[in-house]
Design a protein around this motif. Structure first.
Motif, PDB file in Angstrom:
ATOM      1  N   ARG A 101       0.839  -1.213   0.000  1.00 19.47           N
ATOM      2  CA  ARG A 101       0.000   0.000   0.000  1.00 19.47           C
ATOM      3  C   ARG A 101       0.864   1.249   0.000  1.00 19.47           C
ATOM      4  NH1 ARG A 101      -3.506  -2.457   4.301  1.00 19.47           N
ATOM      5  NH2 ARG A 101      -5.074  -3.571   3.123  1.00 19.47           N
ATOM      6  N   ALA A 102       1.894   1.253   0.835  1.00 18.12           N
ATOM      7  CA  ALA A 102       2.781   2.423   0.908  1.00 18.12           C
ATOM      8  C   ALA A 102       3.503   2.627  -0.425  1.00 18.12           C
ATOM      9  CB  ALA A 102       3.791   2.255   2.044  1.00 18.12           C
ATOM     10  N   TYR A 103       3.974   1.552  -1.028  1.00 19.85           N
ATOM     11  CA  TYR A 103       4.648   1.648  -2.317  1.00 19.85           C
ATOM     12  C   TYR A 103       3.712   2.260  -3.352  1.00 19.85           C
ATOM     13  CZ  TYR A 103       7.242   0.420  -6.506  1.00 19.85           C
ATOM     14  OH  TYR A 103       7.924   0.486  -7.692  1.00 19.85           O
ATOM     15  N   GLN A 104       2.467   1.805  -3.353  1.00 18.39           N
ATOM     16  CA  GLN A 104       1.518   2.253  -4.370  1.00 18.39           C
ATOM     17  C   GLN A 104       1.034   3.687  -4.156  1.00 18.39           C
ATOM     18  OE1 GLN A 104      -0.801  -0.886  -6.536  1.00 18.39           O
ATOM     19  NE2 GLN A 104      -0.928  -1.648  -4.414  1.00 18.39           N
ATOM     20  N   GLU A 105       1.269   4.250  -2.997  1.00 18.37           N
ATOM     21  CA  GLU A 105       0.970   5.669  -2.809  1.00 18.37           C
ATOM     22  C   GLU A 105       1.897   6.519  -3.668  1.00 18.37           C
ATOM     23  OE1 GLU A 105       0.931   6.718   1.312  1.00 18.37           O
ATOM     24  OE2 GLU A 105      -0.682   5.294   1.766  1.00 18.37           O
ATOM     25  N   VAL A 106       3.073   5.981  -3.955  1.00 17.72           N
ATOM     26  CA  VAL A 106       4.057   6.687  -4.787  1.00 17.72           C
ATOM     27  C   VAL A 106       3.943   6.239  -6.243  1.00 17.72           C
ATOM     28  CG1 VAL A 106       6.535   7.078  -5.155  1.00 17.72           C
ATOM     29  CG2 VAL A 106       5.621   6.919  -2.822  1.00 17.72           C
ATOM     30  N   GLN A 107       3.856   4.920  -6.456  1.00 17.76           N
ATOM     31  CA  GLN A 107       3.824   4.370  -7.811  1.00 17.76           C
ATOM     32  C   GLN A 107       2.897   3.160  -7.843  1.00 17.76           C
ATOM     33  OE1 GLN A 107       5.519   5.573 -10.606  1.00 17.76           O
ATOM     34  NE2 GLN A 107       4.196   4.120 -11.649  1.00 17.76           N
ATOM     35  N   PRO A 108       1.694   3.311  -8.381  1.00 15.78           N
ATOM     36  CA  PRO A 108       0.757   2.177  -8.414  1.00 15.78           C
ATOM     37  C   PRO A 108       1.306   1.000  -9.228  1.00 15.78           C
ATOM     38  CG  PRO A 108      -0.373   4.230  -8.904  1.00 15.78           C
ATOM     39  CD  PRO A 108       1.101   4.533  -8.905  1.00 15.78           C
ATOM     40  N   LEU A 109       1.027  -0.198  -8.728  1.00 18.95           N
ATOM     41  CA  LEU A 109       1.387  -1.421  -9.438  1.00 18.95           C
ATOM     42  C   LEU A 109       0.208  -1.854 -10.291  1.00 18.95           C
ATOM     43  CD1 LEU A 109       3.005  -3.301  -6.430  1.00 18.95           C
ATOM     44  CD2 LEU A 109       4.224  -2.364  -8.392  1.00 18.95           C
TER      45      LEU A 109
END
Length: 150
Positions: A101-109
């Motif tokens: 979730r944190a990663y996808q706040e910057v760059q969605p997968l």
């Protein structure tokens, strides 16, 4: 990735055989070597599942990283590698969910990348296990040389 997985499998199998021969010879083994002997069937199963769950065609379609140490590899591999590095290879589903979730706040997968997370984690963990197995074999070889000198 298929070639590296096959190489990892070969190294792990060689380490397993080395430890098994040591046991047959009555040598003492480390807890790590004992874990490898006791759990090798699980490792083999994970490698088989990677081959089934991430076919080469699907792997080639995953978005690739443009720079950094994983340039040219799927972005999800970089994500999985960072997760494993930050958790010291300890798997916790809730921590993984928060991490993604944190990663996808910057760059969605993409949905395809999310689907590949579990399999990619297996790949990274097998890679880590390979490094550990190599150390087990090197340690055993060093101990054998020391015993010969003594």
């Amino acid at each position: 990735m298929t070639a590296r997985l096959a190489d990892n499998e070969a190294v792990l199998l060689a380490a397993y055989r080395d430890v098994a021969q040591a046991i047959d010879a009555g040598a003492a083994i480390t807890p790590t070597a004992e874990w490898l002997i006791d759990n090798f069937h699980v490792v083999e199963k994970q490698i088989r599942e990677v081959r089934v769950d991430l076919p080469p065609g699907y792997y080639r379609q995953l978005p690739k990283l443009a720079g950094g140490p994983f340039a040219g590899y799927p972005r999800v591999l970089g994500v999985a590698w960072a997760y494993v590095a930050h958790t010291d290879s300890l798997f916790d589903p809730e921590v993984l969910r928060r991490y993604l979730r944190a990663y996808q706040e910057v760059q969605p997968l993409s949905i395809g990348e999310l689907w590949a997370v579990a399999t990619t984690l297996r790949i990274v963990l097998v890679e880590n296990l390979r490094r550990i197995a190599e150390r087990v074999v090197e340690s055993r070889a060093g101990r054998g040389a020391a015993d010969a000198v003594a």
